[in-house]
Write an enzyme that holds these catalytic residues in place. Sequence first.
Site, PDB file in Angstrom:
ATOM      1  N   HIS A   1       9.256 -26.232   4.392  1.00  0.00           N
ATOM      2  CA  HIS A   1       9.061 -27.658   3.997  1.00  0.00           C
ATOM      3  C   HIS A   1       8.170 -27.514   2.389  1.00  0.00           C
ATOM      4  CE1 HIS A   1       9.928 -29.648   7.914  1.00  0.00           C
ATOM      5  NE2 HIS A   1       9.608 -28.258   8.263  1.00  0.00           N
TER       6      HIS A   1
ATOM      7  N   LYS B   1     -13.352  -0.514  -4.081  1.00  0.00           N
ATOM      8  CA  LYS B   1     -14.539  -0.106  -3.097  1.00  0.00           C
ATOM      9  C   LYS B   1     -15.707   0.590  -3.733  1.00  0.00           C
ATOM     10  CE  LYS B   1     -11.964  -0.346   1.362  1.00  0.00           C
ATOM     11  NZ  LYS B   1     -11.634   0.420   2.537  1.00  0.00           N
TER      12      LYS B   1
ATOM     13  N   GLU C   1       0.811  -1.250   0.058  1.00  0.00           N
ATOM     14  CA  GLU C   1      -0.108  -0.087   0.034  1.00  0.00           C
ATOM     15  C   GLU C   1       0.770   1.117   0.030  1.00  0.00           C
ATOM     16  OE1 GLU C   1      -3.858  -0.264   2.264  1.00  0.00           O
ATOM     17  OE2 GLU C   1      -2.905  -1.722   2.967  1.00  0.00           O
TER      18      GLU C   1
END
Length: 332
Positions: free
Chosen positions: A229, A324, A213
């Site tokens: 792993h 948004k 951001e």
Amino acid sequence: MLDLIYHLPEQLQNAWVVGRSCSVRKRRKVDNVVITGMGGSAIGGEIVKSLLLADTSIPVMVWRDYRLPPMVGRRTVLFASSYSGNTEETIAAYLSGRERGVQIFVLTSGGRLAEMAAGDGVPLIKIPSGMPPRAAIGFMSIPILVVLNKLGLCHNYEDDIMETEILLKERMNFWRRRASALGNFLFKQIPIIYSMSRVLDWVGYRWQCQLNENAKVIAHHGCLPEQSHNEVMGFGAPDFINKRIFIIGLFDKKSAHHRTLIRFQEMVKLLRGYIAGFRIYETEGKSLLARMFSLSVFGDLVSVMLAKQRGVDPLTIPRIDELKGSLSRRKM
Ligand code: F6R
């Protein structure tokens, strides 16, 4: 943004006062605590979760979605946390908590959530408006701790908050210089951040989000030992990112298993031909709160320094705003 980071000690202090002013009524036995929120607001919940993980046996979950999970019921304490008060996922989660008769607290600076809380008679923890949510990390965390303490679910963190304020004030300039140096290494590289104990997982993710951001770069966070792993096998492909990855290890001596640091060192040896470089940064301070903040604030500074080097404005987040906006025009 730099100014907001430098004023975090005062914010922690003010956030404590805000939390104290919330009137709390103990209702019933509590089985779990759920903090629902998104992005910068959810990070506040992660801080609470990490502290309580080390402090109590009560399960704490941070929930980042519209519908609450089935474990949320009448014996849940739910915090609906949204800095703006207008985040649709958090509003939806609030409504689903309200339907289930959950004990809710709303943490916001205003918006629809504040209106709904007032209308529903739900306790409202009102914080000051006018900041980017990600810079309100103190306001999005400390009041929750105060309320949980009032409910008898965790200890009083006042001393730890004071220690954190002092540490941040003392170390800020040093961390800023160090952030500027790391910013040079990260320029035109892909940062991968590995947190080496579970209480630093949110810090690693915070680094990723702040780099996204503030500096507007892609970044990735992984956890060790787990990622040694699986992810370790992915380095080297696609080949155009070879030598374009810079690894940052976040280490806290008190909470990490000593083998995890050895694992990190052995892992970067194996990756030498594929990465541009690596650095390990260790927490500072005594209390867990101060230790977590020492590395999270350093990460905030790195993101701002990198933004400066890249010539981008750390305050604006146009793509998130646009998303948004377009979602608000689509039917719920
Ligand atoms: C903006 C930011 C975002 C927001 C998120 C949710 O600074 O960090 O991640 O936090 O879009 O919005 P709020 O916090 O208003 O619920």
